[in-house]
Design a protein around this motif. Sequence first.
Motif, PDB file in Angstrom:
ATOM      1  N   LYS A  25       0.851  -1.201   0.000  1.00 43.00           N
ATOM      2  CA  LYS A  25       0.000   0.000   0.000  1.00 43.00           C
ATOM      3  C   LYS A  25       0.880   1.242   0.000  1.00 43.00           C
ATOM      4  N   PRO A  26       0.369   2.348  -0.522  1.00 43.95           N
ATOM      5  CA  PRO A  26       1.184   3.570  -0.498  1.00 43.95           C
ATOM      6  C   PRO A  26       1.358   4.093   0.922  1.00 43.95           C
ATOM      7  N   GLU A  43       4.832   2.145  -3.861  1.00 46.38           N
ATOM      8  CA  GLU A  43       3.466   2.492  -4.292  1.00 46.38           C
ATOM      9  C   GLU A  43       3.242   4.001  -4.232  1.00 46.38           C
ATOM     10  N   ALA A  44       3.844   4.640  -3.219  1.00 38.13           N
ATOM     11  CA  ALA A  44       3.693   6.096  -3.090  1.00 38.13           C
ATOM     12  C   ALA A  44       4.463   6.812  -4.202  1.00 38.13           C
ATOM     13  N   ILE A  47       2.371   6.639  -7.533  1.00 41.71           N
ATOM     14  CA  ILE A  47       1.239   7.564  -7.709  1.00 41.71           C
ATOM     15  C   ILE A  47       1.692   9.018  -7.761  1.00 41.71           C
ATOM     16  N   ARG A  58      -0.355  18.075  -1.117  1.00 44.44           N
ATOM     17  CA  ARG A  58      -0.843  16.858  -1.759  1.00 44.44           C
ATOM     18  C   ARG A  58      -1.988  16.200  -1.005  1.00 44.44           C
ATOM     19  N   LEU A  61      -4.522  14.181  -3.176  1.00 43.35           N
ATOM     20  CA  LEU A  61      -4.046  12.881  -3.666  1.00 43.35           C
ATOM     21  C   LEU A  61      -3.953  11.858  -2.527  1.00 43.35           C
ATOM     22  N   GLU A  64      -7.491  10.719  -1.764  1.00 41.51           N
ATOM     23  CA  GLU A  64      -8.068   9.917  -2.862  1.00 41.51           C
ATOM     24  C   GLU A  64      -7.480   8.515  -2.937  1.00 41.51           C
ATOM     25  N   ARG A  65      -6.144   8.445  -2.768  1.00 36.20           N
ATOM     26  CA  ARG A  65      -5.487   7.153  -2.961  1.00 36.20           C
ATOM     27  C   ARG A  65      -5.264   6.393  -1.670  1.00 36.20           C
ATOM     28  N   VAL A  67      -3.408   7.060   0.938  1.00 35.42           N
ATOM     29  CA  VAL A  67      -1.995   6.958   1.340  1.00 35.42           C
ATOM     30  C   VAL A  67      -1.893   6.972   2.865  1.00 35.42           C
TER      31      VAL A  67
END
Length: 416
Positions: A25-26, A43-44, A47, A58, A61, A64-65, A67
């Motif tokens: 995972k990020p 992963e980070a 993206i 950020r 982002l 949304e993702r 992180v």
Amino acid sequence: MFALVDCNNFYVSCERVFRPDLNNKPVVVLSNNDGCIISRSEEAKVIGLKMAEPIFQRTKLVKERGVHVFSSNYTLYGDLSQRVMETLKSVCTHVEIYSIDEAFLSLTGVEDNLFDWAYNVKKYVRRATGIPISIGIAPTKTLAKIANKAAKQGNGIFIVRNDRHRDCMIRNTAIEKVWGVGRQYSKLLLRIGVKTAYDFSQLQDTWLRSKMKMMGLRIKKELHGESCIPLDMIIPSKKAIATTRAFGKKTKDIKLLKEAVSTYAARCGEKLRKQKSVANLMTVFIHTDPFNSNDLQYNKSKSITLPVASNCSQELIRYALLLLDEIYDTAYIYKKAGVIVEGLETQEVCQSNLFDKFARIRYKKLSIIIDGLNKNFGRDKVKIAIQGTGKEWKLRQEKLSKRYTTNWNEILEVKV
DNA sequence: TCTGGGGTCCTAGGACCC
DNA sequence: TCTGGGGTCCTAGGACCC
């Protein structure tokens, strides 16, 4: 041959040791004050999160993702680093600890089966500490650094076995990636058409000497496979010690500045005592927030030579406050302060002063007791009153993980 | 609203010494 | 009229590293 062992995305990897649910995972780790991104999982990176990027830019982002964000937990990273280094020392007698997440190893004696050796070390460190590493192996430290970068792009191991390998590798290495070539030199080199490590290795000695001095010549030799930087296993004592912080909240208040500066001075004292040094010179600085163009800017520092070299917190605080008084100006809002001590020498050989009125011996005993109490019962359990009890200027650390390996109260719990 | 911290080494030039 | 030569030490600043 040298090996450079580098922990992959070290701070993120440390967090994942105790949060295996975050694998794949990020994940990012932030600098002090939860400011910038300083470690990213693969992963980070994918993206698009960049190194040293302020996280607040950020937030969209990150949300949304999904992180996962951590404040930096140096207690944890320092301890895991030590475990990695101890593990490396158990498989190799010549280890130079280069940074919190890197070590150079000298491989005299394991020449035949380099790949197998590296493969086993990698596996062993992972099993013993939970930390994934990459290994670059080459005839010089500078080449081992580059080999390590290559290793990270492949399966985690890269060996420069011969001149052909080396040539191929440095032709594919951008000049700014070379150890010892920073931003300024890169700019200069790109201007004259030097784009790769190979181009650099073809430069004339006279040019290198005039523009980059000894450093430049050394890098060239190392790129050619001639080792100029020996393995250094002795950890030298520090020549300067600094404690500097941006505040969690900006302030105009002299009382809060005094709390902060005296705390930093006390911290310098602790660090000095830990390496058994005393300092001759102290500098205090304060400055405003350089990112806020609406604030009036102010940036000032002042130094003092101590009458007798010292590592006593009470004495350091006294001089730090004196200096602070001289540079403090009520007109500004302050964002950061720091205390730096230099001119360090070992406390045994410290020169005394005929007119010294400070009760040095008594304070020395007191320091030992205070350090002992703080070690057993937690940092700053006993401190000097001026350090204050407030939290106003303290670091912002909203996403701090536990100190799983160094604090009994924060040990990992397993539910079964 | 929000932008890190802590180090090292090298060199040039000035002060100072005999 | 004319005023040397050879050093060391310290500091600030600039480069680099993680």
